[in-house]
Design an enzyme around this catalytic site. Sequence first.
Site, PDB file in Angstrom:
ATOM      1  N   GLN A  44       0.832  -1.200   0.000  1.00 14.82           N
ATOM      2  CA  GLN A  44       0.000   0.000   0.000  1.00 14.82           C
ATOM      3  C   GLN A  44       0.873   1.258   0.000  1.00 14.82           C
ATOM      4  O   GLN A  44       2.031   1.230   0.441  1.00 14.82           O
ATOM      5  CB  GLN A  44      -0.895   0.061   1.265  1.00 14.82           C
ATOM      6  N   CYS A  73      -6.434   0.872   6.960  1.00 13.17           N
ATOM      7  CA  CYS A  73      -5.251   0.007   6.925  1.00 13.17           C
ATOM      8  C   CYS A  73      -4.631   0.063   8.317  1.00 13.17           C
ATOM      9  O   CYS A  73      -4.157   1.123   8.733  1.00 13.17           O
ATOM     10  CB  CYS A  73      -4.247   0.481   5.871  1.00 13.17           C
ATOM     11  N   GLY A  74      -4.675  -1.085   9.011  1.00 11.35           N
ATOM     12  CA  GLY A  74      -4.249  -1.104  10.416  1.00 11.35           C
ATOM     13  C   GLY A  74      -2.739  -1.036  10.578  1.00 11.35           C
ATOM     14  O   GLY A  74      -2.217  -0.195  11.329  1.00 11.35           O
ATOM     15  N   ASN A  75      -2.014  -1.912   9.844  1.00 12.03           N
ATOM     16  CA  ASN A  75      -0.555  -1.843   9.929  1.00 12.03           C
ATOM     17  C   ASN A  75      -0.077  -0.484   9.414  1.00 12.03           C
ATOM     18  O   ASN A  75       0.882   0.099   9.924  1.00 12.03           O
ATOM     19  CB  ASN A  75       0.076  -2.965   9.104  1.00 12.03           C
ATOM     20  N   ASN A 160     -12.880  -1.163   6.458  1.00 10.86           N
ATOM     21  CA  ASN A 160     -12.711  -1.869   5.186  1.00 10.86           C
ATOM     22  C   ASN A 160     -13.319  -3.270   5.330  1.00 10.86           C
ATOM     23  O   ASN A 160     -13.539  -3.755   6.422  1.00 10.86           O
ATOM     24  CB  ASN A 160     -11.229  -1.914   4.790  1.00 10.86           C
ATOM     25  N   HIS A 162     -13.998  -7.364   5.255  1.00 14.43           N
ATOM     26  CA  HIS A 162     -13.270  -8.623   5.497  1.00 14.43           C
ATOM     27  C   HIS A 162     -14.231  -9.807   5.473  1.00 14.43           C
ATOM     28  O   HIS A 162     -15.331  -9.722   6.029  1.00 14.43           O
ATOM     29  CB  HIS A 162     -12.556  -8.573   6.851  1.00 14.43           C
ATOM     30  N   GLU A 211      -5.359 -10.021   0.304  1.00 12.86           N
ATOM     31  CA  GLU A 211      -5.831  -8.653   0.463  1.00 12.86           C
ATOM     32  C   GLU A 211      -6.466  -8.109  -0.816  1.00 12.86           C
ATOM     33  O   GLU A 211      -5.907  -8.282  -1.920  1.00 12.86           O
ATOM     34  CB  GLU A 211      -4.674  -7.717   0.846  1.00 12.86           C
ATOM     35  N   CYS A 220      -1.709  -8.516   7.788  1.00 13.87           N
ATOM     36  CA  CYS A 220      -2.740  -7.502   7.532  1.00 13.87           C
ATOM     37  C   CYS A 220      -3.320  -7.083   8.877  1.00 13.87           C
ATOM     38  O   CYS A 220      -3.876  -7.931   9.591  1.00 13.87           O
ATOM     39  CB  CYS A 220      -3.824  -8.100   6.633  1.00 13.87           C
ATOM     40  N   GLY A 221      -3.152  -5.811   9.228  1.00 12.42           N
ATOM     41  CA  GLY A 221      -3.570  -5.353  10.550  1.00 12.42           C
ATOM     42  C   GLY A 221      -5.083  -5.344  10.720  1.00 12.42           C
ATOM     43  O   GLY A 221      -5.614  -5.878  11.699  1.00 12.42           O
ATOM     44  N   SER A 222      -5.776  -4.757   9.748  1.00 11.62           N
ATOM     45  CA  SER A 222      -7.251  -4.729   9.871  1.00 11.62           C
ATOM     46  C   SER A 222      -7.799  -6.146   9.755  1.00 11.62           C
ATOM     47  O   SER A 222      -8.800  -6.484  10.377  1.00 11.62           O
ATOM     48  CB  SER A 222      -7.864  -3.802   8.809  1.00 11.62           C
ATOM     49  N   GLY A 223      -7.074  -6.993   8.992  1.00 10.67           N
ATOM     50  CA  GLY A 223      -7.469  -8.405   8.892  1.00 10.67           C
ATOM     51  C   GLY A 223      -7.322  -9.108  10.229  1.00 10.67           C
ATOM     52  O   GLY A 223      -8.190  -9.896  10.622  1.00 10.67           O
TER      53      GLY A 223
HETATM   54  N1  API Z   1      -6.079  -4.265   1.288  1.00 12.52           N
HETATM   55  C1  API Z   1      -6.859  -3.523   2.287  1.00 12.52           C
HETATM   56  C2  API Z   1      -6.116  -2.253   2.702  1.00 12.52           C
HETATM   57  C3  API Z   1      -4.861  -2.558   3.512  1.00 12.52           C
HETATM   58  C4  API Z   1      -5.156  -3.402   4.719  1.00 12.52           C
HETATM   59  C5  API Z   1      -3.954  -3.997   5.436  1.00 12.52           C
HETATM   60  N2  API Z   1      -2.678  -3.762   4.827  1.00 12.52           N
HETATM   61  C6  API Z   1      -3.938  -3.603   6.901  1.00 12.52           C
HETATM   62  O1  API Z   1      -2.868  -3.613   7.528  1.00 12.52           O
HETATM   63  O2  API Z   1      -5.043  -3.330   7.442  1.00 12.52           O
HETATM   64  C7  API Z   1      -8.206  -3.128   1.680  1.00 12.52           C
HETATM   65  O3  API Z   1      -8.316  -3.097   0.448  1.00 12.52           O
HETATM   66  O4  API Z   1      -9.134  -2.859   2.452  1.00 12.52           O
END
Ligand code: API
Length: 284
Positions: A44, A73-75, A160, A162, A211, A220-223
């Site tokens: 990203q 984007c969490g991370n 976002n 999931h 992702e 993936c942080g939000s993941g």
């Molecule tokens: N690919 C994700 C954005 C980045 C999420 C990920 N890198 C994180 O750390 O949350 C999306 O399209 O919603």
Amino acid sequence: MRFWKMQGGGNDFVVIDGVTEPVALSAGRVRRLCDRRLGVGADQLLLVEPARTPEEDFRYRIFNADGGEVEQCGNGARAMGKFLFEKGLASRPEVRLRAAKGVITVRERPDGLLSVDMGAPDFDPASLPSTCGQLPNIDGEWVLSVEGNPVRLRTVSMGNPHAVIRVGSTGDAPVTTLGPKVENHRAFPNRTNVEFVETLSPTHVRFRVWERGAGETPCCGSGACAVVAAGVASGALRKDADIHVETPGGTLTVRWAGPGAGVILSGTVEKVFEGEIELAPQEE
Ligand SMILES: N[C@H](CCC[C@H](N)C(=O)O)C(=O)O
């Protein structure tokens, strides 16, 4: 254009300061910067801009490697916090970032880890958005038909989208085959991120992620937040406890106290290098 290259758990970012001076970013320019051969290379691109309201310190914008701007984007938020602290644009220990779906607060902990309150998860499928609410539901999981095969998943929005799929082992999970099919399934009008999760104990999970807009990434942080929220909601994971979240790129600690509470994401993040890249004007 000057940038910092940063990473958290191997999830890597090009970070750009749009505060000191405005930065124009077209989708083509984002794709070039994220390209691992023609540009810097990243999952990203993160852009920080001046605050627009008193509720936040900065505006935080996230672009996937495919050039698309996304909600969260969490991370990346943890990386952005470190960027702002190290450049002196924000004073430690905390900074409020306005993402597309609200304000999140990043804190630098005394132990050096960066943590972020990602806000409350939303389990309403329509919030992703998705039409999964029209599907059969077994024990809280929607049954999605993917090329005629039933796939059980929980939907979680962290701002976002999931789709969290339980697997027996992440090692042989169909991340690169089923991942893109779910990402691009018509049930997800804005596409979705797809997590494949293996629960090891009430305080320990392992997952791999496909992702949206970036493909399989190491972390993936939000993941991780979506995985823990889904696990707590299903009773598989302990509420209001530090959950050890293993990903191929590293480990994160995630805590969720239950409905209405924000999901707290913590972990390391580092600056890899900083640099400057010349971009042809036609990439505006
Ligand atoms: N690919 C994700 C954005 C980045 C999420 C990920 N890198 C994180 O750390 O949350 C999306 O399209 O919603």
